[in-house]
Scaffold this active site. Sequence first.
Site, PDB file in Angstrom:
ATOM      1  CB  SER A 173      -0.933  -0.002   1.198  1.00 46.12           C
ATOM      2  OG  SER A 173      -0.192  -0.027   2.395  1.00 46.12           O
ATOM      3  CG  HIS A 201      -4.061  -1.927  -0.659  1.00 44.75           C
ATOM      4  ND1 HIS A 201      -4.713  -0.716  -0.560  1.00 44.75           N
ATOM      5  CD2 HIS A 201      -3.617  -2.214   0.584  1.00 44.75           C
ATOM      6  CE1 HIS A 201      -4.650  -0.287   0.688  1.00 44.75           C
ATOM      7  NE2 HIS A 201      -3.987  -1.182   1.400  1.00 44.75           N
ATOM      8  CE  LYS A 232      -7.277  -1.643   2.884  1.00 48.43           C
ATOM      9  NZ  LYS A 232      -7.384  -0.634   3.946  1.00 48.43           N
TER      10      LYS A 232
HETATM   11  N1  PLP Z   1      -3.903  -5.504   5.183  1.00 50.30           N
HETATM   12  C1  PLP Z   1      -3.567  -4.445   4.419  1.00 50.30           C
HETATM   13  C2  PLP Z   1      -2.509  -4.608   3.364  1.00 50.30           C
HETATM   14  C3  PLP Z   1      -4.199  -3.199   4.622  1.00 50.30           C
HETATM   15  O1  PLP Z   1      -3.844  -2.143   3.880  1.00 50.30           O
HETATM   16  C4  PLP Z   1      -5.184  -3.091   5.634  1.00 50.30           C
HETATM   17  C5  PLP Z   1      -5.865  -1.807   5.898  1.00 50.30           C
HETATM   18  O2  PLP Z   1      -5.299  -0.781   6.019  1.00 50.30           O
HETATM   19  C6  PLP Z   1      -5.497  -4.218   6.379  1.00 50.30           C
HETATM   20  C7  PLP Z   1      -4.851  -5.411   6.139  1.00 50.30           C
HETATM   21  C8  PLP Z   1      -6.541  -4.174   7.427  1.00 50.30           C
HETATM   22  O3  PLP Z   1      -7.821  -4.189   6.806  1.00 50.30           O
HETATM   23  P1  PLP Z   1      -9.116  -3.801   7.623  1.00 50.30           P
HETATM   24  O4  PLP Z   1      -9.306  -2.334   7.464  1.00 50.30           O
HETATM   25  O5  PLP Z   1     -10.216  -4.616   7.017  1.00 50.30           O
HETATM   26  O6  PLP Z   1      -8.864  -4.179   9.045  1.00 50.30           O
END
Ligand code: PLP
Length: 385
Positions: A173, A201, A232
């Site tokens: 990200s 992502h 997302k």
């Molecule tokens: N994994 C990644 C790569 C993320 O970017 C995020 C969120 O920022 C998460 C996990 C966590 O997702 P959630 O918002 O559903 O807890």
Amino acid sequence: ELEDIRGAGTWKSERVIASRQGPHLRLAGGGAGIINFCANNYLGLSSHPEVIRAAVEALEKFGAGLSSVRFICGTQSIHKDLEEKIARFHQREDAILYASCFDANAGIFEALLTPEDAVLSDELNHASIIDGIRLCKANKYRYKHMDMQDLEAKLKEAQKHRLRLVATDGAFSMDGDIAPLREICQLAQKYDALVFIDECHATGFLGPSGRGTDELLGVMDKVTIINSTLGKALGGAAGGYTTGPKPLIDLLRQRSRPYLFSNSLPPAVVGCASKALDLLMESNAIAQSMAAKTQRFRSKMAAAGFTISGKDHPICPVMLGDARLASVMAEDMLNRGIYVIGFSYPVVPKGKARIRVQISAVHSDEDIDRCVEAFTEVGRKHGAL
Ligand code: PLP
């Protein structure tokens, strides 16, 4: 401690939005018509009328929430339907829902791996993977970011353990770069390891039909476990999941602590995600529209003289280097009605400060062009161009 955080320049303040999530926002106490380039609303489904209607219908029919965890009194037909739909979308055997992908990542490693096993993790994996790995008792190996030589060396070292699991973000990200999954899967095959990917992502928009990084790179049958988010691209409400082989999902239902000890997903949230998946399985027009806009932004910014990290991903980090420059430019962009965020150390390495722009299918070409124009003006003013 608070003063130290302020002093270090790492204080995170929150801007208050007074409208729905979308390409155009109204900020509390500020003007309307701000163009938003910093949500993970890649497909623009967060305020899609059909997604909202599905949430309202689920709320009316199934209530506000379950007041229970899944295994006591918290499983409704819509939870089972959504799990089945997620598995079908990813072409996997089964799926399990969590309150968030953070929880899915927190729950998987401890449930799956024992002290006899090993986990090999990319050094730039998301914080929730890092925390999930911390919670498990397996032997831990951290390989250099997307460095296949280093992964191979670590896999060789890890041969002494019972089971090996390679864990990586599908798309990272901060940089918008995509894990070399083909090579990772080849190494996993060679050294008898399983592959886990976090597709937060990627789900909904990478690959010809938006299935994700594994589809994009042609390894859908080689990746064993996928964790992803409903918060997302898939409607943006909340929630996460694991999808993969049925016995693994069965094990998570028995052992995974964030699943066993936390409330069921609220019906409205389930309704949003379920409709988002329906829309994506009907057509990939939304994902294609996002890809075209990403291409427009990346090529116009490159022509203007900016360096954009990553390739073909809607995360478009405008690389600036200097932390202060990223922060003042982001502020100046907002003065021109463009909402973007600067990232600097410790979120990204020292000297690699950037402004991260995120493109959405619901940005218009005009929105994209206004963003590029504002970057060009602000970049010239602050000497970035
Ligand atoms: N994994 C990644 C790569 C993320 O970017 C995020 C969120 O920022 C998460 C996990 C966590 O997702 P959630 O918002 O559903 O807890």
